[in-house]
Structures are given as C-alpha cells and as structure tokens.
Design a protein around this motif. Structure first.
Motif, PDB file in Angstrom:
ATOM      1  N   LEU A 216       0.805  -1.213   0.000  1.00  0.00           N
ATOM      2  CA  LEU A 216       0.000   0.000   0.000  1.00  0.00           C
ATOM      3  C   LEU A 216       0.840   1.265   0.000  1.00  0.00           C
ATOM      4  CD1 LEU A 216      -2.704   1.561   0.371  1.00  0.00           C
ATOM      5  CD2 LEU A 216      -2.456   1.180   2.839  1.00  0.00           C
ATOM      6  N   SER A 217       1.946   1.268   0.764  1.00  0.00           N
ATOM      7  CA  SER A 217       2.625   2.537   0.988  1.00  0.00           C
ATOM      8  C   SER A 217       4.130   2.437   1.197  1.00  0.00           C
ATOM      9  CB  SER A 217       1.992   3.211   2.221  1.00  0.00           C
ATOM     10  OG  SER A 217       2.523   4.479   2.464  1.00  0.00           O
ATOM     11  N   ASP A 218       4.639   1.261   1.542  1.00  0.00           N
ATOM     12  CA  ASP A 218       6.008   1.182   2.047  1.00  0.00           C
ATOM     13  C   ASP A 218       7.014   0.814   0.969  1.00  0.00           C
ATOM     14  OD1 ASP A 218       8.213   1.139   3.633  1.00  0.00           O
ATOM     15  OD2 ASP A 218       7.704  -0.710   4.687  1.00  0.00           O
ATOM     16  N   SER A 219       7.267   1.721   0.032  1.00  0.00           N
ATOM     17  CA  SER A 219       8.363   1.497  -0.909  1.00  0.00           C
ATOM     18  C   SER A 219       9.715   1.748  -0.238  1.00  0.00           C
ATOM     19  CB  SER A 219       8.205   2.397  -2.133  1.00  0.00           C
ATOM     20  OG  SER A 219       8.303   3.760  -1.769  1.00  0.00           O
ATOM     21  N   TYR A 220       9.688   2.422   0.902  1.00  0.00           N
ATOM     22  CA  TYR A 220      10.910   2.767   1.643  1.00  0.00           C
ATOM     23  C   TYR A 220      11.682   1.518   2.081  1.00  0.00           C
ATOM     24  CZ  TYR A 220      13.586   5.222   5.356  1.00  0.00           C
ATOM     25  OH  TYR A 220      14.559   5.743   6.168  1.00  0.00           O
ATOM     26  N   HIS A 221      10.961   0.412   2.339  1.00  0.00           N
ATOM     27  CA  HIS A 221      11.616  -0.789   2.867  1.00  0.00           C
ATOM     28  C   HIS A 221      12.544  -1.439   1.843  1.00  0.00           C
ATOM     29  CE1 HIS A 221       8.783  -3.136   0.464  1.00  0.00           C
ATOM     30  NE2 HIS A 221       9.402  -4.236   0.827  1.00  0.00           N
ATOM     31  N   THR A 222      12.364  -1.124   0.548  1.00  0.00           N
ATOM     32  CA  THR A 222      13.194  -1.771  -0.469  1.00  0.00           C
ATOM     33  C   THR A 222      14.675  -1.431  -0.319  1.00  0.00           C
ATOM     34  OG1 THR A 222      12.750   0.062  -2.002  1.00  0.00           O
ATOM     35  CG2 THR A 222      11.282  -1.849  -2.115  1.00  0.00           C
ATOM     36  N   LEU A 223      14.985  -0.286   0.287  1.00  0.00           N
ATOM     37  CA  LEU A 223      16.379   0.127   0.475  1.00  0.00           C
ATOM     38  C   LEU A 223      17.177  -0.898   1.270  1.00  0.00           C
ATOM     39  CD1 LEU A 223      15.829   3.886   1.359  1.00  0.00           C
ATOM     40  CD2 LEU A 223      16.945   3.028  -0.698  1.00  0.00           C
ATOM     41  N   MET A 224      16.545  -1.510   2.293  1.00  0.00           N
ATOM     42  CA  MET A 224      17.251  -2.424   3.175  1.00  0.00           C
ATOM     43  C   MET A 224      16.721  -3.858   3.069  1.00  0.00           C
ATOM     44  SD  MET A 224      19.709  -2.951   5.194  1.00  0.00           S
ATOM     45  CE  MET A 224      20.231  -1.237   5.383  1.00  0.00           C
ATOM     46  N   THR A 225      15.409  -4.036   3.154  1.00  0.00           N
ATOM     47  CA  THR A 225      14.851  -5.386   3.165  1.00  0.00           C
ATOM     48  C   THR A 225      15.284  -6.186   1.944  1.00  0.00           C
ATOM     49  OG1 THR A 225      12.917  -4.582   4.373  1.00  0.00           O
ATOM     50  CG2 THR A 225      12.714  -6.717   3.294  1.00  0.00           C
ATOM     51  N   HIS A 226      15.283  -5.542   0.766  1.00  0.00           N
ATOM     52  CA  HIS A 226      15.604  -6.238  -0.481  1.00  0.00           C
ATOM     53  C   HIS A 226      16.983  -5.845  -1.025  1.00  0.00           C
ATOM     54  CE1 HIS A 226      11.556  -7.668  -0.303  1.00  0.00           C
ATOM     55  NE2 HIS A 226      11.023  -6.485  -0.518  1.00  0.00           N
ATOM     56  N   ARG A 227      17.847  -5.399  -0.123  1.00  0.00           N
ATOM     57  CA  ARG A 227      19.177  -4.956  -0.568  1.00  0.00           C
ATOM     58  C   ARG A 227      19.978  -6.088  -1.214  1.00  0.00           C
ATOM     59  NH1 ARG A 227      22.004  -0.485   0.166  1.00  0.00           N
ATOM     60  NH2 ARG A 227      24.265  -0.538  -0.046  1.00  0.00           N
ATOM     61  N   SER A 228      19.817  -7.300  -0.711  1.00  0.00           N
ATOM     62  CA  SER A 228      20.563  -8.429  -1.278  1.00  0.00           C
ATOM     63  C   SER A 228      20.182  -8.656  -2.739  1.00  0.00           C
ATOM     64  CB  SER A 228      20.306  -9.704  -0.472  1.00  0.00           C
ATOM     65  OG  SER A 228      18.934 -10.062  -0.518  1.00  0.00           O
ATOM     66  N   LEU A 229      18.929  -8.375  -3.084  1.00  0.00           N
ATOM     67  CA  LEU A 229      18.491  -8.559  -4.466  1.00  0.00           C
ATOM     68  C   LEU A 229      19.072  -7.480  -5.373  1.00  0.00           C
ATOM     69  CD1 LEU A 229      14.770  -9.495  -3.787  1.00  0.00           C
ATOM     70  CD2 LEU A 229      16.740 -10.992  -4.048  1.00  0.00           C
ATOM     71  N   ILE A 230      19.289  -6.296  -4.808  1.00  0.00           N
ATOM     72  CA  ILE A 230      19.969  -5.248  -5.565  1.00  0.00           C
ATOM     73  C   ILE A 230      21.416  -5.655  -5.828  1.00  0.00           C
ATOM     74  CG2 ILE A 230      20.730  -2.838  -5.522  1.00  0.00           C
ATOM     75  CD1 ILE A 230      18.303  -2.255  -3.696  1.00  0.00           C
ATOM     76  N   GLU A 231      22.077  -6.192  -4.793  1.00  0.00           N
ATOM     77  CA  GLU A 231      23.472  -6.602  -4.918  1.00  0.00           C
ATOM     78  C   GLU A 231      23.641  -7.762  -5.898  1.00  0.00           C
ATOM     79  OE1 GLU A 231      24.393  -7.411  -0.870  1.00  0.00           O
ATOM     80  OE2 GLU A 231      24.701  -5.291  -0.343  1.00  0.00           O
ATOM     81  N   LEU A 232      22.597  -8.605  -6.002  1.00  0.00           N
ATOM     82  CA  LEU A 232      22.645  -9.730  -6.929  1.00  0.00           C
ATOM     83  C   LEU A 232      22.257  -9.343  -8.351  1.00  0.00           C
ATOM     84  CD1 LEU A 232      21.053 -12.508  -4.687  1.00  0.00           C
ATOM     85  CD2 LEU A 232      23.442 -12.388  -5.441  1.00  0.00           C
ATOM     86  N   GLY A 233      21.787  -8.101  -8.525  1.00  0.00           N
ATOM     87  CA  GLY A 233      21.392  -7.656  -9.848  1.00  0.00           C
ATOM     88  C   GLY A 233      19.973  -8.019 -10.231  1.00  0.00           C
ATOM     89  N   ILE A 234      19.203  -8.536  -9.267  1.00  0.00           N
ATOM     90  CA  ILE A 234      17.812  -8.903  -9.542  1.00  0.00           C
ATOM     91  C   ILE A 234      16.927  -7.670  -9.517  1.00  0.00           C
ATOM     92  CG2 ILE A 234      15.844 -10.246  -8.691  1.00  0.00           C
ATOM     93  CD1 ILE A 234      17.872 -12.297  -7.651  1.00  0.00           C
ATOM     94  N   ALA A 235      17.143  -6.802  -8.531  1.00  0.00           N
ATOM     95  CA  ALA A 235      16.445  -5.520  -8.462  1.00  0.00           C
ATOM     96  C   ALA A 235      17.319  -4.455  -9.123  1.00  0.00           C
ATOM     97  CB  ALA A 235      16.147  -5.162  -7.007  1.00  0.00           C
TER      98      ALA A 235
END
Length: 444
Positions: A216-235
């Motif tokens: 609904l509102s929490d795009s802010y959590h992507t910075l940390m919660t999904h950080r591993s996916l950013i590091e893997l190149g998925i996000a």
C-alpha cells in the motif's frame, strides 16, 4: 473527536482513543498489530461489513466449477451453477452443520453431506434427504433448507467480492475512484485477465495490516529489506528505485496505489517487457487516454483495496536466461486467522490473449520472486513476523510507530488520475489514509 460506540470494553475504549489522538500526527501504537481484543472488534466491525475479494471469474469458467474461499472463518463454496450464475454458498449442511464440500476446487453438479447424506444442487437447493418421509414426515419442505448464500456477491472486471453485511453499499460505491487504478491491469487487454492455476497459500505469524502496508505505501523498505536482491542484480542498481513515481490514496475509502516510474532521465521502452502485440492491443483497450499513457510509462504498479486485498505488477527487465521479458502480476488476500496470524492467498495472473510462451515465462517470474518461496517474499515475511511478535510484548506494545514520512509533502496537482497524489513514493500518506478509514469503521 468521535466517541467510541457502546459495547466496547473500557480497556479497548481507551486504546481506540489513543489511536485516534495519534493518527493525524503519524504516531500509530504498536498494539494494533497484535492484540486479541482488538482483533475481535476487527472481525465484527471491519470484516463483517467490508467487501472481501474471493476469486477471479476465470477460476470457475464452466458450469459446476467451484473453489472454496473464506470471509473470516466462514467457508464459502464459490460455484458456477448449471445456469451459468456464480454463487457463494456457506459450506455448512442445514441439517447438522457438516461441511458438504470436501475439496478446495473442482467441478460438481451436487454437494452431498457425508454426515447424514443431505444432497444439494450446485445452485444451493436441497434435492435429496435419505428416508425423507420416514424421518421428517410428508410436510417437510426442502425449499426451506437450501445452502445459505453469502448476503452480498458482486464483481468488477472479473474480480469477485463478497460481503457479510446485507445493508452494505454496492461494490462500485465501495471501490470508488480506485477503479481507475485497478483498470490499469484489468483493462490492459480487451479480453481481460486469467489466473495461472490455483492460489499458493501459506501461514505467517503476523498481522494482516502489517502485510498490506508493503503493498500500500512502504516502498521505503526496499532500500534495506531487499538490498541483497539489488546486490545480486535482480532488483535495479539504483537502491532508491521504488522512490520514483506517485503515491495515491482515495480519501474516505482507505484504498491506495503506488505507481513507480523510471528514474529521472532514464529512457525505457513502453510497457517495458511486454510483447509488442500486447502493447498495440492496449492502445484501444484502456477506457481513457490518461490511463494508457500512465500504464505505458509505469515500471511497478501496486494497488491495495481496503481492507485486505493487494496486487503487485512489477515490469521486469529482459532476462537473458529466459530469452525474453518476464513481467508478472500477483493478486493477494491477507486473510486474518487470529491476532498475529494470517494466511496469504496468492495468485499469478496474465492477460488472456497473451502468447503462450509469455504466459509460461510470467508464471516462472511469479514463482521465483513472489511465490511462497520467492526471493522477495521470504525477505518480507521474515520481518513481518518479528514486528508482530514485538507488538505483543509487554514493553513493545506501549511504543508508537513512526508514520510521519512525507507528513508535510504537498500533493501533485498535475497527476492525471483521481485521488490525492504525491510525486514521491517515500511517504506514509497512503497508510495514514488507511488508518483513518480503519479507525472510522472501528468507531461505528
């Protein structure tokens, strides 16, 4: 300040007053995410009066097709009768209360109770009673003993909703302007959507409100919660990728949407990742030009309907492993089982007229990222469960959570769609709107 309705305990009355005092300042007490007495009030004043998503029409396309779905702890057989009409029938024999449907989905012309053998047609009519005359006499009227239908059943663009309140407003009125955002996916194809198999289901020890916050509102959590996916190149490599775009809420309804676009200066092809032929059909499928233009520039689209339905449509980059594009669409119901416990119903959907190769790839994309064992899904559920646990501890329940992000942010006057829009997704505006509606229903 509105007064708490009678019938609420002094303890709960004080709690609701605390919530009412803090909500406009963006201070939400932790106890709302795991309190047994509050959950009982939610059952009575929210879920017994709200439109709850049950299924998509494509799950029951033929006469006799059925699925078993739930509103609170009430099991309903959602079935297409031999007459083609879709009904939701309480799965409870009128004789002694046994369940008459023994599977989660299937096709049946009749449902027979395994206790005493009462038999019902798939339109709910009682047609068979063993030893009827001997047991009940000649005056027994089977027409009075059919399966009980849900009080209200309505659909929007193939999405079927039920309501336990016979006096509830229509589904159209309940949805209001959020329909504009639902149509960004339901109208992308002139043939609409179809489900890709039955829903995945899993239980999480968390609160239904915590789960829907993310959608609904929490795009802010992507910075940390999904950080591993950013590091893997998925996000996307830009860790703030979910910040770009608009956050929109519908005042007085509790619904909200996040429409995420490309970073400033980035150039992405329209309908990033969808086949060209689907783009061409979408040009004439959308009801308005504004919806088409919004959809073609959207990178990630999320919509949440009050109280507990969400969808997520991330438009993914071309993936060389699958030699093509792999966007996906998931519908969600955050089904409450008790205080601090939910069951997630999760569907994968796709446009009916999509190429078969695309349907298979989008199904794989859903399973890899947002299925029960998907990479994004595991990140989220692990955190939700710990927050709900802390919200029930003797010390933690007295804390207030910070929902002040974007409190002074001004609305975007140039947004083409309805609702109140903000030109930044790092804001809690949608959640504050949700809690206003949540509190309004608890107090009435």
């Amino acid at each position: 300040m509105a007064k708490v309705k009678t019938g609420v305990s002094p303890r709960l009355s004080r709690m609701l007053e605390e919530l009412q005092e803090g909500i406009e300042d963006g201070l939400v007490p932790a106890w709302i995410f795991n309190d047994p007495e509050l959950f009982e009030l939610e059952k009575e004043r929210i879920f017994s009066r709200s439109w709850v998503y049950l299924a998509h029409e494509s799950e029951i396309p033929k006469p006799g097709d059925y699925v078993l779905r739930y509103v609170l702890n009430n099991p309903y057989i959602l079935v297409r009768g031999e007459d083609g009409v879709v009904r939701a029938l309480l799965d409870m024999c009128r004789h002694r209360g046994m369940r008459v449907c023994r599977a989660e989905l299937g096709n049946a012309s009749h449902f027979r109770c395994p206790f005493h053998g009462w038999t019902y047609r798939n339109d709910g009519r009682l047609i068979g009673v063993p030893a009827e005359r001997e047991a009940f006499g000649q005056d027994f009227n089977k027409e009075e003993w059919g399966l009980v239908p849900i009080p209200r059943l309505e659909a929007f663009d193939g999405m079927i909703f039920g309501n336990l309140d016979p006096e509830a407003p229509s589904l159209e009125e309940w949805l209001g302007d959020i329909r504009w955002y639902l149509e960004l996916v339901t109208k992308r194809s002139p043939q609409g959507l179809e489900v890709l198999g039955p829903p995945q289901r899993w239980v999480v020890h968390t609160d239904w409100k915590l789960a829907l916050e993310t959608f609904l509102s929490d795009s802010y959590h992507t910075l940390m919660t999904h950080r591993s996916l950013i590091e893997l190149g998925i996000a996307p490599k830009d860790a703030k990728y979910a910040m770009y775009g608009e956050q929109i809420h519908i005042p007085g309804k509790g619904h909200g949407s996040m429409v995420v676009g490309a970073p400033p200066g980035a150039k992405l092809p329209p309908f990033w990742g969808y086949p060209e032929e689907m783009l061409e059909r979408a040009r004439t499928s959308y009801p308005t030009r504004e919806q088409f233009e919004t959809a073609r520039e959207t990178r990630i689209l999320l919509v949440t309907l009050f109280p507990n339905f969400s969808f997520h449509n991330p438009i993914r980059k071309p993936d060389h492993k699958y030699q093509g594009a792999v966007p996906m669409l998931t519908f969600r119901v955050w089904h409450p089982l008790g205080p601090g416990r939910i069951e997630i119903f999760s569907w994968a959907l796709v446009e009916k007229d999509a190429p078969e190769w695309f349907k298979e790839k989008t199904r794989h994309s859903y399973l890899r990222f947002f299925g029960s064992s998907g990479t994004f899904e595991q990140d989220d559920t692990e955190i939700w469960s710990h927050v709900a646990h802390n919200a029930a501890t003797t010390q933690g329940r007295h804390l207030r959570f910070n929902y002040r992000m974007g409190l002074k942010l001004e609305p975007d006057p140039n947004w083409p769609g309805p609702g109140v829009a903000y030109g930044l997704n790092f804001t809690d505006a949608n959640m504050r709107n949700f809690h206003r509606r949540y509190l309004e229903m608890l107090l009435s």
